[in-house]
Design an enzyme around this catalytic site. Structure first.
Site, PDB file in Angstrom:
ATOM      1  N   CYS A   2       6.019   1.989  -5.171  1.00 50.12           N
ATOM      2  CA  CYS A   2       7.370   1.846  -5.708  1.00 50.12           C
ATOM      3  C   CYS A   2       8.399   1.849  -4.589  1.00 50.12           C
ATOM      4  CB  CYS A   2       7.677   2.997  -6.664  1.00 50.12           C
ATOM      5  SG  CYS A   2       6.448   3.261  -7.942  1.00 50.12           S
ATOM      6  N   ARG A  28       6.349  -4.395  -1.638  1.00 53.23           N
ATOM      7  CA  ARG A  28       5.579  -3.175  -1.870  1.00 53.23           C
ATOM      8  C   ARG A  28       4.755  -3.242  -3.157  1.00 53.23           C
ATOM      9  NH1 ARG A  28       7.489   1.329   1.137  1.00 53.23           N
ATOM     10  NH2 ARG A  28       6.906   2.790  -0.502  1.00 53.23           N
ATOM     11  N   TRP A  74       6.001   0.583  -9.683  1.00 51.29           N
ATOM     12  CA  TRP A  74       4.605   0.179  -9.795  1.00 51.29           C
ATOM     13  C   TRP A  74       3.950   1.166 -10.750  1.00 51.29           C
ATOM     14  CZ3 TRP A  74      -0.320   2.176  -8.330  1.00 51.29           C
ATOM     15  CH2 TRP A  74      -1.348   1.232  -8.256  1.00 51.29           C
ATOM     16  N   ASN A 100       9.343   8.054  -6.569  1.00 46.04           N
ATOM     17  CA  ASN A 100       8.050   7.536  -6.136  1.00 46.04           C
ATOM     18  C   ASN A 100       7.080   8.700  -6.078  1.00 46.04           C
ATOM     19  OD1 ASN A 100       9.312   5.107  -5.759  1.00 46.04           O
ATOM     20  ND2 ASN A 100       9.193   5.130  -3.528  1.00 46.04           N
ATOM     21  N   GLY A 101       5.823   8.472  -6.447  1.00 48.42           N
ATOM     22  CA  GLY A 101       4.828   9.531  -6.387  1.00 48.42           C
ATOM     23  C   GLY A 101       4.320   9.895  -7.766  1.00 48.42           C
ATOM     24  N   GLU A 469     -13.735  -7.702   5.361  1.00 53.03           N
ATOM     25  CA  GLU A 469     -12.306  -8.027   5.314  1.00 53.03           C
ATOM     26  C   GLU A 469     -12.082  -9.417   4.720  1.00 53.03           C
ATOM     27  OE1 GLU A 469      -8.123  -7.694   5.897  1.00 53.03           O
ATOM     28  OE2 GLU A 469      -9.777  -6.305   5.565  1.00 53.03           O
ATOM     29  N   LYS A 473      -9.755 -10.077   1.401  1.00 54.01           N
ATOM     30  CA  LYS A 473      -8.631 -11.007   1.348  1.00 54.01           C
ATOM     31  C   LYS A 473      -8.793 -11.992   0.179  1.00 54.01           C
ATOM     32  CE  LYS A 473      -6.181  -9.264   4.228  1.00 54.01           C
ATOM     33  NZ  LYS A 473      -6.775  -8.065   3.665  1.00 54.01           N
ATOM     34  N   GLU A 476      -8.118 -10.061  -3.083  1.00 49.97           N
ATOM     35  CA  GLU A 476      -6.732  -9.613  -3.236  1.00 49.97           C
ATOM     36  C   GLU A 476      -5.812 -10.710  -3.738  1.00 49.97           C
ATOM     37  OE1 GLU A 476      -5.463  -6.250  -0.063  1.00 49.97           O
ATOM     38  OE2 GLU A 476      -6.188  -8.114   0.815  1.00 49.97           O
ATOM     39  N   HIS A 492     -31.739  -7.718  -0.011  1.00 49.46           N
ATOM     40  CA  HIS A 492     -32.138  -6.495  -0.709  1.00 49.46           C
ATOM     41  C   HIS A 492     -31.385  -6.375  -2.035  1.00 49.46           C
ATOM     42  CE1 HIS A 492     -34.611  -4.981   2.553  1.00 49.46           C
ATOM     43  NE2 HIS A 492     -33.659  -5.320   3.394  1.00 49.46           N
ATOM     44  N   LYS A 591       1.742  -2.631  -1.481  1.00 47.70           N
ATOM     45  CA  LYS A 591       1.599  -2.701  -0.031  1.00 47.70           C
ATOM     46  C   LYS A 591       1.232  -1.350   0.560  1.00 47.70           C
ATOM     47  CE  LYS A 591       1.843  -4.563   4.046  1.00 47.70           C
ATOM     48  NZ  LYS A 591       0.748  -5.456   4.479  1.00 47.70           N
TER      49      LYS A 591
END
Length: 596
Positions: A2, A28, A74, A100-101, A469, A473, A476, A492, A591
């Site tokens: 947020c 964010r 958020w 926020n939190g 990574e 990407k 995301e 496997h 973010k």
């Protein structure tokens, strides 16, 4: 996650400052937005959706006030609705709060307040705060004292800003969630991150946990929650506000991919002596670790996996841990150096891991992009990656800069026989990345496989974190299923998922034993009719077994992974663009993840 913005001292411009500040915090991640202005009464406007929705609602309203606060939410408690959007109000609409939190004891407080007759309009944990302030005001406490007393009852993480009708001040406090003040000659700001007010000032004051700030048109004060004065240094932000724009690119992510050569130069500048084969990291001192434990999350965890291999190659025991697991199940630390890798320096899981390590007596080092961040302030040492501001939710230039910085750290504290060669390769790395940016055929690969069922990424050694990574990407920003594997593990179990509509991206650099074995894994994939995209420098001859090739320049094995990663970034970007995804603000993501 947020975003918070506050402004005092701009009078008739306050609303414009707030909305502009919120637009600077869109990166964010958020799903609703709102503002509150305070004078003799409160004016509040908030909507679900993007800031464009808020702007449209404001065109039909006429808000006024001398100070104000704003928020991008958020969702954690309750879905993204107008009612759940911040700011939240008390019963009398005299107190507005943004937060926020997560308030961990909110249900107990809510039950208590409901029993006392307070009416709640939202599903959020935040709404208990204005009602607590309301009770304190009713008991005769002045606004500042009422906010202090309310906040003292909260348990959990928070960055809180509040305004009270009839007061010309903003009241703010933080605990485990970032909050920074902006200081200009005639106005004062607060925000969850500097970009919210960077267009107005480059002078900042970073609040620490347990601190309380009051801002109005005449100035600001910082105290403890109990009211004891705190002297805070005023620092200067060293990046230009123009860096917060897209500079003609369609998306921040594409801009930041193309900024990687510059970011890498900034990371390396003044730190490497190619002739002497030495690295100078300034005042980190003599770390001399007998062991290293990396703690991180997401992309930073992949960089940590890479770094742990570097230290092990140099004979120093090293492991990478997910911060969320480390904090709740701490391995034996001994005299190991604990390194927190975090782009923002505010990642809650990583901070919890670092705090637990410090509680157990470990030395700690933060590898971060953010000067003045919580991780940088709380750790014994800080190594800055110098990537500049990054706004795309999907990390790109910060991942490359993390790997470069972690290479420098490994060179500085270990004995590497080919240090001169590694340093030379690092110095050439920006040029190698630029070569990829100039010549990549990733857009063609994305067009070919835009409708794939799934995407697999494989690699060995230092290329294994790059495979992870690359998959992250793709997940995301394209919203398509993707997985990264150590190449030898594909057979496997996961090979059962390989089909002719499952492209496999094989990262193969060099011609050593690992490359040879990875070529063998590629043959296994080829035998099952799955298309193969080789990301390679050509040394292993893997292209003979690939349907497509993404070329990377020949370079030292220590940095080849960085160059290969750029090709995967571009592939993910172009795939998402072809699919029409929200690339800079992918759904459900943020973010900076500041809650555990």
């Amino acid at each position: 996650m947020c975003g918070i913005i506050g402004c005092a001292g701009r009078d008739g411009e306050t609303l414009d400052v707030l909305v502009h500040g919120l637009s600077k915090l869109e990166y964010r991640g958020y799903d609703s937005a709102g503002v509150a202005l305070s004078a003799d009464a409160l004016d509040v406007c908030k909507t679900a959706g993007e800031i464009s929705e808020l702007r449209a609602a404001l065109e039909e309203r006429e808000l006024s006030g001398t100070v104000g606060i704003g928020h991008t939410r958020w969702s954690t408690h309750g879905p993204p609705t107008d009612e759940n959007a911040h700011p939240h109000l008390d019963c009398n609409r005299e107190v507005a709060v943004v937060h926020n939190g997560i308030i961990e004891n909110y249900q107990t407080l809510r039950d208590e307040l409901s029993t006392a007759g307070h009416e709640f309009r939202s599903d959020t944990d935040t709404e208990v705060v204005p009602h607590l302030v309301e009770d304190e005001l009713r008991d005769g406490h002045a606004p500042e004292d009422a906010v202090r007393r309310a906040i003292s009852r909260l348990e959990g993480s928070y960055a809180i800003a509040a305004v009270v009708a009839g007061s010309d001040s903003i009241f703010a406090a933080r605990n485990d969630s970032p909050l920074v003040l902006g200081i200009s000659d005639d106005a004062y700001y607060l925000a969850s991150d500097v970009p919210a007010f960077r267009d107005h000032t480059d002078r900042v004051v970073y609040l620490d946990d347990g601190e309380f700030a009051v801002l109005n048109g005449d100035g600001y004060t910082v105290t403890t929650l109990d009211g004891e004065g705190v002297e805070k240094p005023v620092e200067t932000v060293d990046w230009d506000p123009e860096e917060t724009g897209k500079s003609g690119y369609d998306h921040f992510m594409l801009k930041e991919i193309h900024e990687q050569p510059r970011a890498l130069r900034q990371c390396l500048r003044g730190r490497v002596d190619e002739l002497g084969g030495e690295v100078d990291l300034g005042d980190l001192g003599d770390l001399s670790p007998r062991g290293v434990q990396f703690v991180a999350a997401g992309t930073s965890y992949h960089a940590s996996l890479y770094a742990a291999q570097l230290f092990r190659q140099a004979g120093i025991p090293a492991q990478a841990f997910l911060g969320s697991e480390y904090a709740t199940s701490v391995p034996p630390i001994g005299d190991a150096l604990v390194v927190g890798v975090t782009q923002s320096g505010e990642t809650a899981d990583t901070l919890s891991a670092l705090r637990e390590a410090r509680r157990r007596g470990a030395r700690t080092l933060a590898v971060t992009n953010t000067v003045g961040s919580t991780a940088a302030r709380e750790c014994d040492h800080a190594l800055y990656i110098r990537a500049g501001p990054e706004f795309g939710v999907a990390a790109t230039k910060t991942f490359s800069s993390q790997i470069a910085a972690l290479n420098l750290l490994a060179l500085a504290v270990t004995s590497v026989g080919d240090a001169r060669e590694v340093i030379s390769a690092l110095r050439d790395l920006p040029g190698a990345v630029q070569e990829i940016l100039d010549d990549s055929t990733a857009a063609d690969i994305a067009e070919t496989y835009r409708d794939a069922d799934s995407y697999f990424f494989i690699g060995r050694g230092l290329n294994y974190p790059v495979a992870l990574e690359g998959a992250l990407k793709m997940k995301e920003i394209s919203y398509r299923h993707a997985e990264g594997f150590a190449a030898g593990e594909l057979k496997h179990g996961s090979l059962a998922l390989v089909t002719e509509n499952t492209p496999v991206f094989a990262v193969v650099t060099g011609s050593d034993e690992m490359a040879t074995k990875t070529v063998g894994n590629v043959k296994e994939v080829e035998a099952r009719d799955a298309p193969v995209v080789a990301v390679t420098d050509g040394a292993s001859d893997v292209e003979r077994y690939a349907d497509h090739v993404l070329e990377v320049p020949d370079t030292h094995p220590r940095v080849a992974a960085v160059v290969a990663n750029v090709q995967l970034q571009l592939t993910a970007y172009h795939t998402a663009d072809l699919l029409g995804r929200s690339i800079d603000k992918p759904r459900n993501l943020a973010k900076s993840v500041t809650v555990e």
